[in-house]
Design an enzyme around this catalytic site. Structure first.
Site, mmCIF file in Angstrom:
data_model
loop_
_atom_site.group_PDB
_atom_site.id
_atom_site.type_symbol
_atom_site.label_atom_id
_atom_site.label_comp_id
_atom_site.label_asym_id
_atom_site.label_seq_id
_atom_site.Cartn_x
_atom_site.Cartn_y
_atom_site.Cartn_z
ATOM 1 N N ASP A 1 -0.063 5.132 1.244
ATOM 2 C CA ASP A 1 -0.074 5.945 1.770
ATOM 3 C C ASP A 1 0.303 5.505 2.872
ATOM 4 O O ASP A 1 -0.571 4.335 3.260
ATOM 5 C CB ASP A 1 -1.667 7.044 1.595
ATOM 6 C CG ASP A 1 -1.952 7.159 0.368
ATOM 7 O OD1 ASP A 1 -0.436 8.134 -0.426
ATOM 8 O OD2 ASP A 1 -3.100 8.046 0.320
ATOM 9 N N ASP B 1 0.623 -0.973 0.381
ATOM 10 C CA ASP B 1 -0.015 -0.511 -0.045
ATOM 11 C C ASP B 1 1.409 1.426 -0.117
ATOM 12 O O ASP B 1 2.007 1.256 0.002
ATOM 13 C CB ASP B 1 -1.327 0.062 1.409
ATOM 14 C CG ASP B 1 -1.695 0.539 1.334
ATOM 15 O OD1 ASP B 1 -2.535 1.453 0.127
ATOM 16 O OD2 ASP B 1 -2.078 2.141 2.581
#
Length: 217
Positions: free
Chosen positions: A12, A10
Protein backbone atom coordinates in the site's frame (compact mmCIF):
# COMPACT_ATOMS: atom_id res chain seq x y z
CA UNK A 1 28.69 -2.58 1.33
CA UNK A 2 26.89 -5.90 1.00
CA UNK A 3 25.70 -6.92 -2.45
CA UNK A 4 21.98 -6.40 -3.06
CA UNK A 5 20.40 -9.77 -3.84
CA UNK A 6 16.73 -9.06 -3.09
CA UNK A 7 14.14 -6.30 -3.14
CA UNK A 8 11.28 -6.42 -0.65
CA UNK A 9 8.31 -4.15 -1.24
CA UNK A 10 5.64 -2.85 1.06
CA UNK A 11 2.44 -2.74 -0.97
CA UNK A 12 0.00 0.00 0.00
CA UNK A 13 1.47 3.31 -1.10
CA UNK A 14 4.52 1.68 -2.69
CA UNK A 15 3.32 -0.64 -5.45
CA UNK A 16 -0.25 0.52 -5.64
CA UNK A 17 -2.31 3.56 -4.82
CA UNK A 18 -4.68 2.12 -2.21
CA UNK A 19 -3.85 4.56 0.58
CA UNK A 20 -6.73 6.83 -0.42
CA UNK A 21 -9.18 3.98 0.17
CA UNK A 22 -7.74 3.25 3.61
CA UNK A 23 -7.95 6.94 4.44
CA UNK A 24 -11.55 7.18 3.20
CA UNK A 25 -12.53 4.15 5.31
CA UNK A 26 -10.76 5.37 8.46
CA UNK A 27 -12.21 8.87 8.04
CA UNK A 28 -15.68 7.42 7.57
CA UNK A 29 -15.21 5.38 10.74
CA UNK A 30 -14.06 8.33 12.86
CA UNK A 31 -17.03 10.37 11.71
CA UNK A 32 -19.34 7.70 13.11
CA UNK A 33 -17.50 8.20 16.43
CA UNK A 34 -18.07 11.94 16.48
CA UNK A 35 -14.73 13.31 15.27
CA UNK A 36 -12.56 13.20 12.16
CA UNK A 37 -8.97 12.81 10.97
CA UNK A 38 -6.97 14.61 8.30
CA UNK A 39 -4.26 13.48 5.91
CA UNK A 40 -1.50 14.57 8.30
CA UNK A 41 -2.82 12.26 11.02
CA UNK A 42 -3.23 9.52 8.43
CA UNK A 43 0.57 9.37 8.11
CA UNK A 44 0.56 7.63 11.51
CA UNK A 45 -1.73 4.90 10.19
CA UNK A 46 0.46 3.89 7.26
CA UNK A 47 2.23 0.54 7.44
CA UNK A 48 0.86 -0.60 10.79
CA UNK A 49 -1.73 -3.20 11.73
CA UNK A 50 -5.45 -2.54 11.90
CA UNK A 51 -5.49 -3.01 15.69
CA UNK A 52 -2.71 -0.46 16.17
CA UNK A 53 -4.60 1.97 13.92
CA UNK A 54 -7.72 1.58 16.05
CA UNK A 55 -5.75 2.37 19.22
CA UNK A 56 -4.20 5.46 17.62
CA UNK A 57 -7.56 6.69 16.36
CA UNK A 58 -9.34 6.20 19.69
CA UNK A 59 -6.53 8.00 21.51
CA UNK A 60 -6.78 10.84 18.99
CA UNK A 61 -10.52 11.09 19.63
CA UNK A 62 -10.16 10.77 23.40
CA UNK A 63 -12.28 7.62 23.47
CA UNK A 64 -11.99 4.33 25.33
CA UNK A 65 -13.48 1.09 23.98
CA UNK A 66 -13.54 -2.53 25.06
CA UNK A 67 -11.62 -5.07 22.98
CA UNK A 68 -14.89 -6.37 21.52
CA UNK A 69 -15.84 -2.84 20.50
CA UNK A 70 -12.40 -2.30 18.97
CA UNK A 71 -12.72 -5.53 17.00
CA UNK A 72 -16.12 -4.43 15.71
CA UNK A 73 -14.74 -1.04 14.63
CA UNK A 74 -11.82 -2.70 12.84
CA UNK A 75 -14.19 -5.08 11.05
CA UNK A 76 -16.40 -2.17 9.95
CA UNK A 77 -13.43 -0.24 8.59
CA UNK A 78 -12.21 -3.29 6.72
CA UNK A 79 -15.64 -3.89 5.21
CA UNK A 80 -15.73 -0.35 3.84
CA UNK A 81 -12.16 -0.65 2.55
CA UNK A 82 -12.95 -3.93 0.77
CA UNK A 83 -15.98 -2.32 -0.85
CA UNK A 84 -13.71 0.35 -2.32
CA UNK A 85 -11.17 -2.28 -3.46
CA UNK A 86 -13.76 -4.51 -5.11
CA UNK A 87 -15.28 -1.68 -7.10
CA UNK A 88 -12.35 0.64 -7.80
CA UNK A 89 -9.02 -1.29 -7.88
CA UNK A 90 -7.69 -2.57 -11.23
CA UNK A 91 -4.19 -3.17 -12.70
CA UNK A 92 -4.25 0.51 -13.65
CA UNK A 93 -3.75 1.33 -9.96
CA UNK A 94 -0.20 -0.07 -10.01
CA UNK A 95 2.16 2.91 -9.80
CA UNK A 96 4.04 4.04 -12.92
CA UNK A 97 7.42 2.38 -13.36
CA UNK A 98 6.75 -0.49 -10.93
CA UNK A 99 6.29 -3.28 -13.49
CA UNK A 100 9.28 -2.17 -15.55
CA UNK A 101 11.49 -2.08 -12.45
CA UNK A 102 10.30 -5.52 -11.31
CA UNK A 103 11.03 -6.99 -14.74
CA UNK A 104 14.48 -5.41 -14.83
CA UNK A 105 15.65 -6.57 -11.41
CA UNK A 106 14.31 -10.07 -11.96
CA UNK A 107 16.16 -10.26 -15.29
CA UNK A 108 19.34 -9.45 -13.34
CA UNK A 109 18.79 -12.29 -10.87
CA UNK A 110 17.46 -10.13 -8.03
CA UNK A 111 14.77 -11.88 -6.00
CA UNK A 112 11.58 -10.03 -5.12
CA UNK A 113 9.07 -10.24 -2.28
CA UNK A 114 6.12 -8.34 -0.87
CA UNK A 115 6.18 -7.55 2.84
CA UNK A 116 2.83 -6.03 3.77
CA UNK A 117 1.10 -5.61 7.12
CA UNK A 118 -2.24 -5.77 5.29
CA UNK A 119 -4.42 -8.85 5.72
CA UNK A 120 -6.06 -7.82 2.46
CA UNK A 121 -2.83 -8.24 0.47
CA UNK A 122 -3.92 -11.47 -1.29
CA UNK A 123 -7.09 -9.79 -2.61
CA UNK A 124 -5.20 -6.70 -3.73
CA UNK A 125 -2.52 -8.76 -5.49
CA UNK A 126 -5.25 -10.67 -7.32
CA UNK A 127 -7.06 -7.49 -8.37
CA UNK A 128 -3.79 -5.94 -9.55
CA UNK A 129 -2.58 -9.01 -11.45
CA UNK A 130 1.00 -8.77 -10.11
CA UNK A 131 1.53 -12.11 -8.32
CA UNK A 132 3.85 -13.50 -11.01
CA UNK A 133 6.40 -10.75 -10.37
CA UNK A 134 7.23 -11.95 -6.84
CA UNK A 135 9.15 -14.92 -5.46
CA UNK A 136 7.38 -14.65 -2.08
CA UNK A 137 4.51 -12.77 -0.48
CA UNK A 138 4.22 -12.03 3.24
CA UNK A 139 0.99 -10.42 4.45
CA UNK A 140 -0.70 -9.55 7.72
CA UNK A 141 -2.11 -13.07 8.07
CA UNK A 142 1.43 -14.47 8.42
CA UNK A 143 2.88 -12.17 11.07
CA UNK A 144 2.16 -11.30 14.69
CA UNK A 145 4.27 -8.17 15.25
CA UNK A 146 3.51 -4.76 13.76
CA UNK A 147 6.04 -2.44 12.15
CA UNK A 148 8.44 -0.97 13.27
CA UNK A 149 9.15 -4.56 14.32
CA UNK A 150 11.00 -6.05 11.33
CA UNK A 151 9.16 -9.41 11.38
CA UNK A 152 7.36 -8.91 8.05
CA UNK A 153 10.60 -8.13 6.19
CA UNK A 154 12.68 -10.77 7.95
CA UNK A 155 10.01 -13.33 7.03
CA UNK A 156 10.22 -12.22 3.41
CA UNK A 157 14.01 -12.53 3.40
CA UNK A 158 13.73 -15.99 4.95
CA UNK A 159 11.23 -17.20 2.35
CA UNK A 160 13.44 -16.15 -0.56
CA UNK A 161 16.64 -17.38 1.12
CA UNK A 162 18.48 -14.05 1.25
CA UNK A 163 20.28 -12.59 4.28
CA UNK A 164 18.84 -9.32 5.63
CA UNK A 165 22.04 -7.39 4.87
CA UNK A 166 21.61 -8.32 1.19
CA UNK A 167 18.03 -6.96 1.02
CA UNK A 168 16.70 -3.53 0.19
CA UNK A 169 13.20 -2.58 1.30
CA UNK A 170 10.96 -0.09 -0.48
CA UNK A 171 8.68 1.71 1.99
CA UNK A 172 6.39 4.74 2.11
CA UNK A 173 5.71 4.80 5.87
CA UNK A 174 7.84 5.97 8.78
CA UNK A 175 7.15 2.76 10.71
CA UNK A 176 8.07 0.68 7.66
CA UNK A 177 11.39 2.46 7.15
CA UNK A 178 12.17 1.88 10.83
CA UNK A 179 11.20 -1.79 10.46
CA UNK A 180 13.60 -2.23 7.54
CA UNK A 181 16.46 -0.57 9.41
CA UNK A 182 15.65 -2.55 12.58
CA UNK A 183 15.97 -5.70 10.45
CA UNK A 184 19.43 -4.73 9.26
CA UNK A 185 18.29 -3.98 5.71
CA UNK A 186 18.83 -1.09 3.36
CA UNK A 187 15.76 1.03 2.77
CA UNK A 188 14.61 3.22 -0.09
CA UNK A 189 11.80 5.54 0.89
CA UNK A 190 8.97 6.12 -1.58
CA UNK A 191 7.73 9.61 -0.87
CA UNK A 192 8.82 12.75 0.94
CA UNK A 193 12.44 12.61 2.12
CA UNK A 194 11.69 15.02 4.97
CA UNK A 195 9.17 12.51 6.37
CA UNK A 196 11.11 9.34 5.49
CA UNK A 197 14.41 10.78 6.66
CA UNK A 198 15.70 7.50 8.10
CA UNK A 199 15.73 5.84 4.67
CA UNK A 200 19.05 5.49 2.83
CA UNK A 201 17.56 7.64 0.11
CA UNK A 202 14.11 8.46 -1.28
CA UNK A 203 12.37 8.39 -4.63
CA UNK A 204 9.07 9.94 -5.64
CA UNK A 205 8.31 7.31 -8.26
CA UNK A 206 9.63 4.01 -9.61
CA UNK A 207 10.19 5.81 -12.89
CA UNK A 208 13.33 7.07 -11.10
CA UNK A 209 14.56 3.54 -10.28
CA UNK A 210 16.64 1.10 -12.28
CA UNK A 211 19.16 -1.67 -11.62
CA UNK A 212 22.15 0.68 -11.84
CA UNK A 213 20.76 2.97 -9.17
CA UNK A 214 20.08 -0.04 -6.98
CA UNK A 215 23.68 -1.17 -7.45
CA UNK A 216 24.88 2.26 -6.27
CA UNK A 217 23.43 1.76 -2.78
Amino acid sequence: MAEIKACIFDMDGVLVSTEIYHFKAWKRLTETLGFTIDEAFNENLKGVSRSVCIDLILKHGGLAKTQDEKDALAAQKNQWFLEYVQTEITPKNVYPGVIDFLKEVQSRGIKTAIGSASKNAPLLIEKLGIKSYFNAIVDGNMITKAKPNPEVFLKGAELIGVKPENCVVFEDAISGVEAAKNGGMYCIGVGDSTILNKADFCIHSFTEMNFDRLSDL
